[in-house]
Design an enzyme around this catalytic site. Structure first.
Site, PDB file in Angstrom:
ATOM      1  N   GLY A  47       0.863  -1.207   0.000  1.00 47.42           N
ATOM      2  CA  GLY A  47       0.000   0.000   0.000  1.00 47.42           C
ATOM      3  C   GLY A  47       0.880   1.230   0.000  1.00 47.42           C
ATOM      4  O   GLY A  47       0.697   2.136   0.815  1.00 47.42           O
ATOM      5  N   GLU A  74      -2.643   0.627  -8.758  1.00 50.26           N
ATOM      6  CA  GLU A  74      -2.925   1.937  -9.341  1.00 50.26           C
ATOM      7  C   GLU A  74      -3.159   1.833 -10.841  1.00 50.26           C
ATOM      8  O   GLU A  74      -2.770   0.845 -11.460  1.00 50.26           O
ATOM      9  CB  GLU A  74      -1.740   2.890  -9.060  1.00 50.26           C
ATOM     10  CG  GLU A  74      -1.476   3.127  -7.571  1.00 50.26           C
ATOM     11  CD  GLU A  74      -2.608   3.866  -6.853  1.00 50.26           C
ATOM     12  OE1 GLU A  74      -3.475   4.441  -7.520  1.00 50.26           O
ATOM     13  OE2 GLU A  74      -2.626   3.846  -5.603  1.00 50.26           O
ATOM     14  N   ALA A 111      -2.687  -6.810  -4.095  1.00 46.50           N
ATOM     15  CA  ALA A 111      -1.902  -7.340  -2.970  1.00 46.50           C
ATOM     16  C   ALA A 111      -2.622  -8.471  -2.248  1.00 46.50           C
ATOM     17  O   ALA A 111      -1.994  -9.252  -1.533  1.00 46.50           O
ATOM     18  CB  ALA A 111      -1.601  -6.220  -1.979  1.00 46.50           C
ATOM     19  N   TYR A 234     -17.209   4.826  13.680  1.00 42.36           N
ATOM     20  CA  TYR A 234     -15.869   4.292  13.416  1.00 42.36           C
ATOM     21  C   TYR A 234     -15.509   3.144  14.384  1.00 42.36           C
ATOM     22  O   TYR A 234     -15.647   1.978  14.049  1.00 42.36           O
ATOM     23  CB  TYR A 234     -14.798   5.412  13.435  1.00 42.36           C
ATOM     24  CG  TYR A 234     -13.562   4.922  12.714  1.00 42.36           C
ATOM     25  CD1 TYR A 234     -13.337   5.230  11.379  1.00 42.36           C
ATOM     26  CD2 TYR A 234     -12.660   4.057  13.345  1.00 42.36           C
ATOM     27  CE1 TYR A 234     -12.249   4.712  10.694  1.00 42.36           C
ATOM     28  CE2 TYR A 234     -11.577   3.536  12.671  1.00 42.36           C
ATOM     29  CZ  TYR A 234     -11.372   3.880  11.350  1.00 42.36           C
ATOM     30  OH  TYR A 234     -10.296   3.347  10.681  1.00 42.36           O
TER      31      TYR A 234
END
Ligand code: NAD
Length: 399
Positions: A47, A74, A111, A234
């Protein structure tokens, strides 16, 4: 191509190569100005192209002279579309690193897949032998399980009961009420599967099995906890459950890593504007208030300042600063200072569309958001015709 920002919801669909390069250079210059660190030698960042992962790669390289392999997912440019910001960031990072004599190679692909793990292992074996630091900094809405092919989509929702609160549309400058229904059991499980520690564990176990971990290896994953104000969405929500799983994974990995005298840690970082945090309801308004207060106090930090502190004060300090009682590294200490949080809590109920721009740093929020994509960067000519096709010099694999 003349490249201008095109905002769609909480994402910008264009990115500027020169702006991204300048923003990367600013981070490199920050690290160089701080001085050298006694750090790792061979580093894998999973990342590595934006946010906290990019900052980690920059600190490892320019702060500790380490060799780095970066893994990210990307998009390359074509005749019609710009590349993604992370692509341009990585191209610029590698150019600067190579110019200054550093080893830096990148792998572009999923990944979460076994294939990318295998390619990364081969590259480590061929070029570096063993690695002594692995940073795990993925933020993704989706994961395909490498064995079963099952697709997990994460959901950013409360658990148990619905949540109603304030949020902003930072681009329209509007404060709005939002109600989010609670997650189903399946959504909770899926979010844990995407943002929990399962994939981190797969990476570390695999690299260990392949004999690629140096004695004393460290691995760090990033987390966020936040203040009570955002807990229902959260910490106590689906993403918080995933982050609990990440911490439990660190504890498990500490057993796996005993054989190489290694250690797994979770660092709790501060709220910053990244592509990941912009997608979480309520958080952008909280960040706009937080920035106003932390900037006034002179304690405001972005990714690069925190990750430099992580390396200097915790990971590679001769006397590391202590962690909290649960074993977390707390880079969010300045964010959670009681005076900062009290100021946010008392301002929260008074924020309306009319006073948003004076009472919060929504301008700073927007500016940081544009900067993520290489816009609003001083010294960049946005009227200039630029070639959107930029190569990443040492890209090993593109999928
Ligand atoms: P980000 O969106 O800036 O970066 C995500 C990175 O993951 C990028 O490099 C992207 O290419 C990569 N990625 C995503 N899916 C991938 C895939 N399938 N394969 C390979 N690479 C992939 O995110 P960020 O905000 O820097 O978040 C990184 C970590 O830091 C997360 O764990 C996040 O929870 C944590 N964190 C973020 C904040 C915040 O405020 N943004 C605060 C504290 C902790």
């Amino acid at each position: 191509m003349i490249i201008q920002p095109k905002i769609r919801g909480f994402i910008c669909t264009t990115a500027h190569p020169n702006g991204c390069a300048k923003a990367v250079l600013e981070q490199i210059n920050y690290v160089k100005a701080q001085g050298k660190l006694n750090g790792p030698k061979n580093v894998l960042v999973i990342g590595a192209s934006t946010g906290y992962g990019l900052a980690s790669r920059i600190v490892a390289t320019f702060g500790a002279d380490a060799k780095t392999i970066g893994v990210f997912y990307e998009k390359e440019a074509d005749e019609k579309r710009t590349a993604s910001a992370g692509w341009y960031n990585s191209a610029a990072f590698e150019r600067y690193a190579l110019e200054q004599g550093y080893y830096a190679k990148s792998i572009n692909g999923d990944a979460f897949s076994s294939e990318i793990k295998k390619q990364t292992a081969e590259l480590i074996r061929k070029d570096l032998g063993k690695i002594d630091l692995i940073i795990y900094s993925l933020a993704s809405p989706r994961r395909i399980h490498p064995d079963t092919g099952e697709v997990f989509n994460s959901a950013l929702k409360p658990i148990g009961e619905s949540f109603s609160g304030k949020t902003i549309d930072a681009f329209k400058g509007e404060v709005k009420d939002v109600t989010i229904e609670p997650a189903t059991e399946q959504e909770i499980k899926n979010t844990i599967a995407v943002m929990g520690g399962d994939d981190w564990e797969l990476w570390i176990s695999y690299l260990n099995k392949e004999g690629l971990l140096a004695s004393g290896v460290k691995t760090v994953a990033y987390s966020y906890l936040g203040p009570v104000l955002t807990h229902s969405i959260y910490k106590n929500g689906t993403i918080g459950k995933a982050k609990e799983h990440l911490k439990a994974t660190a504890d498990k990995l500490n057993d796996t890593l005993k054989s190489v005298n290694g250690e797994a840690m979770v660092s709790v970082d501060k709220a910053v504007v990244t592509q990941a945090s912009a997608a979480i309801p309520v958080v952008p308004l909280y960040i706009a208030l937080l920035f106003k207060i932390m900037k006034a106090k002179g304690t405001h930090e972005g990714c690069i300042e925190q990750i430099y502190r992580l390396f200097k004060d915790y990971l590679y300090a001769s006397k590391p600063l202590s962690r909290d009682e649960e074993g977390y590294i707390r880079l969010d200490d300045l964010e959670l200072e009681p005076s900062v949080q009290q100021a946010i809590t008392s301002a929260w109920s008074t924020i309306t569309t009319d006073n948003l721009s004076t009472e919060t740093d929504v301008e700073g929020y927007r500016n940081d958001f544009y900067r993520l994509f290489g816009f609003n960067i001083d010294g960049v000519d946005y009227e200039q015709d630029v070639n959107p096709v930029v190569e990443i010099p040492s890209l090993v694999e593109s999928k």
